[in-house]
Design a protein around this motif. Structure first.
Motif, PDB file in Angstrom:
ATOM      1  N   PHE A 249       0.701  -1.128   0.074  1.00  0.00           N
ATOM      2  CA  PHE A 249      -0.038   0.074   0.008  1.00  0.00           C
ATOM      3  C   PHE A 249       0.798   1.278  -0.103  1.00  0.00           C
ATOM      4  N   ILE A 250       1.956   1.176   0.770  1.00  0.00           N
ATOM      5  CA  ILE A 250       2.860   2.385   0.994  1.00  0.00           C
ATOM      6  C   ILE A 250       3.611   2.608  -0.391  1.00  0.00           C
ATOM      7  N   LEU A 251       3.865   1.542  -0.898  1.00  0.00           N
ATOM      8  CA  LEU A 251       4.871   1.520  -2.152  1.00  0.00           C
ATOM      9  C   LEU A 251       4.019   2.159  -3.300  1.00  0.00           C
ATOM     10  N   ALA A 252       2.701   1.699  -3.380  1.00  0.00           N
ATOM     11  CA  ALA A 252       1.798   2.271  -4.353  1.00  0.00           C
ATOM     12  C   ALA A 252       1.521   3.748  -4.204  1.00  0.00           C
ATOM     13  N   ILE A 253       1.247   3.975  -3.046  1.00  0.00           N
ATOM     14  CA  ILE A 253       1.042   5.619  -2.894  1.00  0.00           C
ATOM     15  C   ILE A 253       2.272   6.421  -3.022  1.00  0.00           C
ATOM     16  N   ALA A 254       3.311   5.831  -2.628  1.00  0.00           N
ATOM     17  CA  ALA A 254       4.725   6.726  -2.838  1.00  0.00           C
ATOM     18  C   ALA A 254       4.952   6.812  -4.250  1.00  0.00           C
ATOM     19  N   THR A 255       4.743   5.792  -5.144  1.00  0.00           N
ATOM     20  CA  THR A 255       4.868   5.615  -6.624  1.00  0.00           C
ATOM     21  C   THR A 255       4.199   6.772  -7.408  1.00  0.00           C
ATOM     22  N   VAL A 256       2.928   6.626  -6.979  1.00  0.00           N
ATOM     23  CA  VAL A 256       1.886   7.692  -7.558  1.00  0.00           C
ATOM     24  C   VAL A 256       2.287   9.136  -7.339  1.00  0.00           C
ATOM     25  N   ALA A 257       2.953   9.416  -6.010  1.00  0.00           N
ATOM     26  CA  ALA A 257       2.937  10.600  -5.456  1.00  0.00           C
ATOM     27  C   ALA A 257       4.428  11.093  -6.510  1.00  0.00           C
ATOM     28  N   VAL A 258       5.350  10.216  -6.521  1.00  0.00           N
ATOM     29  CA  VAL A 258       6.426  10.486  -7.263  1.00  0.00           C
ATOM     30  C   VAL A 258       6.490  10.722  -8.682  1.00  0.00           C
ATOM     31  N   GLY A 259       5.391  10.108  -9.424  1.00  0.00           N
ATOM     32  CA  GLY A 259       4.949  10.208 -10.919  1.00  0.00           C
ATOM     33  C   GLY A 259       4.270  11.605 -10.713  1.00  0.00           C
ATOM     34  N   TYR A 260       3.682  12.261  -9.825  1.00  0.00           N
ATOM     35  CA  TYR A 260       3.004  13.546  -9.931  1.00  0.00           C
ATOM     36  C   TYR A 260       4.260  14.588 -10.013  1.00  0.00           C
ATOM     37  N   VAL A 261       4.855  14.367  -8.734  1.00  0.00           N
ATOM     38  CA  VAL A 261       5.992  15.187  -8.539  1.00  0.00           C
ATOM     39  C   VAL A 261       7.036  15.422  -9.820  1.00  0.00           C
ATOM     40  N   SER A 262       7.562  14.180 -10.223  1.00  0.00           N
ATOM     41  CA  SER A 262       8.384  13.999 -11.124  1.00  0.00           C
ATOM     42  C   SER A 262       7.931  14.727 -12.547  1.00  0.00           C
ATOM     43  N   GLU A 263       6.639  14.632 -12.800  1.00  0.00           N
ATOM     44  CA  GLU A 263       6.167  15.374 -13.902  1.00  0.00           C
ATOM     45  C   GLU A 263       6.236  16.953 -14.002  1.00  0.00           C
ATOM     46  N   ASN A 264       6.049  17.475 -12.738  1.00  0.00           N
ATOM     47  CA  ASN A 264       6.335  18.778 -12.520  1.00  0.00           C
ATOM     48  C   ASN A 264       7.661  19.284 -12.440  1.00  0.00           C
ATOM     49  N   LEU A 265       8.475  18.437 -11.884  1.00  0.00           N
ATOM     50  CA  LEU A 265       9.802  18.673 -11.857  1.00  0.00           C
ATOM     51  C   LEU A 265      10.440  18.854 -13.245  1.00  0.00           C
ATOM     52  N   VAL A 266      10.197  17.969 -14.297  1.00  0.00           N
ATOM     53  CA  VAL A 266      10.548  18.105 -15.461  1.00  0.00           C
ATOM     54  C   VAL A 266      10.224  19.607 -16.160  1.00  0.00           C
ATOM     55  N   HIS A 267       9.063  20.095 -15.778  1.00  0.00           N
ATOM     56  CA  HIS A 267       8.828  21.452 -16.275  1.00  0.00           C
ATOM     57  C   HIS A 267       9.400  22.496 -15.968  1.00  0.00           C
ATOM     58  N   THR A 268      10.340  22.513 -14.714  1.00  0.00           N
ATOM     59  CA  THR A 268      11.315  23.501 -14.295  1.00  0.00           C
ATOM     60  C   THR A 268      12.417  23.525 -14.839  1.00  0.00           C
ATOM     61  N   PHE A 269      12.944  22.252 -15.488  1.00  0.00           N
ATOM     62  CA  PHE A 269      14.306  22.354 -16.029  1.00  0.00           C
ATOM     63  C   PHE A 269      14.892  23.533 -16.783  1.00  0.00           C
TER      64      PHE A 269
END
Length: 352
Positions: A209-229
């Motif tokens: 459960f924790i792994l699934a939640i963390a993976t989804v969160a990483v996906g969301y934050v990573s997508e936004n991180l790419v836009h700041t490069f």
């Protein structure tokens, strides 16, 4: 203590990331928030994966570690690829390889060596990994780069896909070799005792459960991180190459780096070596090929063609690491040598 800190940072960082992206905060501030949040989430993912690996048993556990060990880099790279930042993706793969070998390996040997005069690990594992490193980096990365000069784009992509498939097949075969057919054949008594006494911190369903939640969160934050490069690059004068090789690689691997250093300090340098070298092999033989295949279904295709500075950095990192680790013995000076090589490369990529 560190694990609790990861949870606190994640609980603060994820809402701030959502709020900042909606309200369009300053992109430099957002870049810092995203990086810190990803590091914390990666730490939580690593903790969940460790628990699952112990619960599921050594064979499935090894496969889980292989799958999730570099999940953060893979997620960031997929979003960067979707935005057409092929150079950043290739640079981040380069950064992960040299970062794991030189920075993680170097810091682990240096920190562990300050406490213990000599630290030993399984020499058979070191030699097995050495052969795979030479195959994956020196052969599979260099050949396409040389051959591409005499090929058109379509043929270059065909060669890249072919090499990627071979890398993935050999990687799966290597896992099967270590976890099934030759499990325990080259293991020392000390390693067996450690494996027997390991207990899972979390139960199976809690970890999933924790792994699934963390993976989804990483996906969301990573997508936004790419836009700041692009904004961050313009502000600090960083090239896409430097952002990929140093920034993305360190952010994606931060939690893993910390684990390796702690293990070396506890005189479990064999685990530290497995994290450093194993992670580099995952990047070269699994993550990079997967990205090449995925790019076929995107607007921007990514051939497995690295620039000359990237190739030279990876090849020299591999040979220096092999020269230092092949005797199954290490000390603080050897760690300092690896760190020195990483700093030289970092300066070079910054000035390019």
């Amino acid at each position: 203590m560190a694990h609790r800190l990861f949870f606190i940072i994640s609980f603060i960082g994820v809402p701030l990331s959502v709020l900042g992206s909606i309200m369009h905060w300053n992109e430099i501030i957002l870049f810092v928030i995203y990086c810190v949040t990803i590091v914390a989430l990666a730490g939580i993912m690593g903790r969940a994966t460790e628990s699952l690996a112990i619960v599921a048993g050594p064979r499935i556990g090894g496969l889980l570690n292989a799958t999730f060990g570099n999940a953060v880099e893979l997620i960031i790279a997929i979003f960067a690829l979707r935005e057409g930042l092929v150079e950043v993706v290739l640079a981040s793969l380069t950064g992960s390889v040299i970062g794991n070998l030189l920075l993680v390996g170097g810091l682990s040997f240096f920190v562990g060596g300050l406490k213990y005069k000599r630290q030993s690990f399984n020499v058979y594992d070191a030699r097995h990994n050495s052969g795979l490193l030479i195959f994956a980096v020196v052969l599979a990365f260099v050949i396409p780069a040389i051959f591409a000069d005499r090929m058109n784009k379509a043929d270059t992509m065909t060669l890249s896909v072919g090499v990627s498939i071979i890398l993935m097949v050999l990687y799966l075969a290597a896992l099967y070799f270590k976890l099934v057919t030759h499990r325990g054949v080259y293991v020392t008594k000390g390693q067996e005792e450690i494996e027997e006494h390991e207990t899972a911190e979390w139960g199976k369903w809690k970890a999933i459960f924790i792994l699934a939640i963390a993976t989804v969160a990483v996906g969301y934050v990573s997508e936004n991180l790419v836009h700041t490069f692009s904004t961050v690059g313009e502000k600090f004068g960083w090239t896409e190459l430097f952002i990929g090789i140093i920034v993305v690689a360190i952010v994606g691997n931060a939690a893993e780096h910390a684990s390796a250093i702690v293990m070396a300090y506890k005189n479990r340098v064999g685990v530290a070596v497995e994290i450093a070298v194993g992670s580099s092999l995952q990047i070269a033989m699994f993550v990079a090929p997967v990205l090449v295949i995925l790019s076929l279904f995107m607007d921007h295709r990514m051939p497995l063609i690295f620039s000359i500075p990237e190739l030279v950095s990876m090849v020299t990192s591999v040979f220096l690491t092999i020269a230092i680790m092949n005797d199954g013995d290490t000390n603080w000076f050897e760690g300092l040598t690896l760190l020195g090589a990483y700093v030289i490369m970092g300066i070079g990529f910054y000035l390019l």
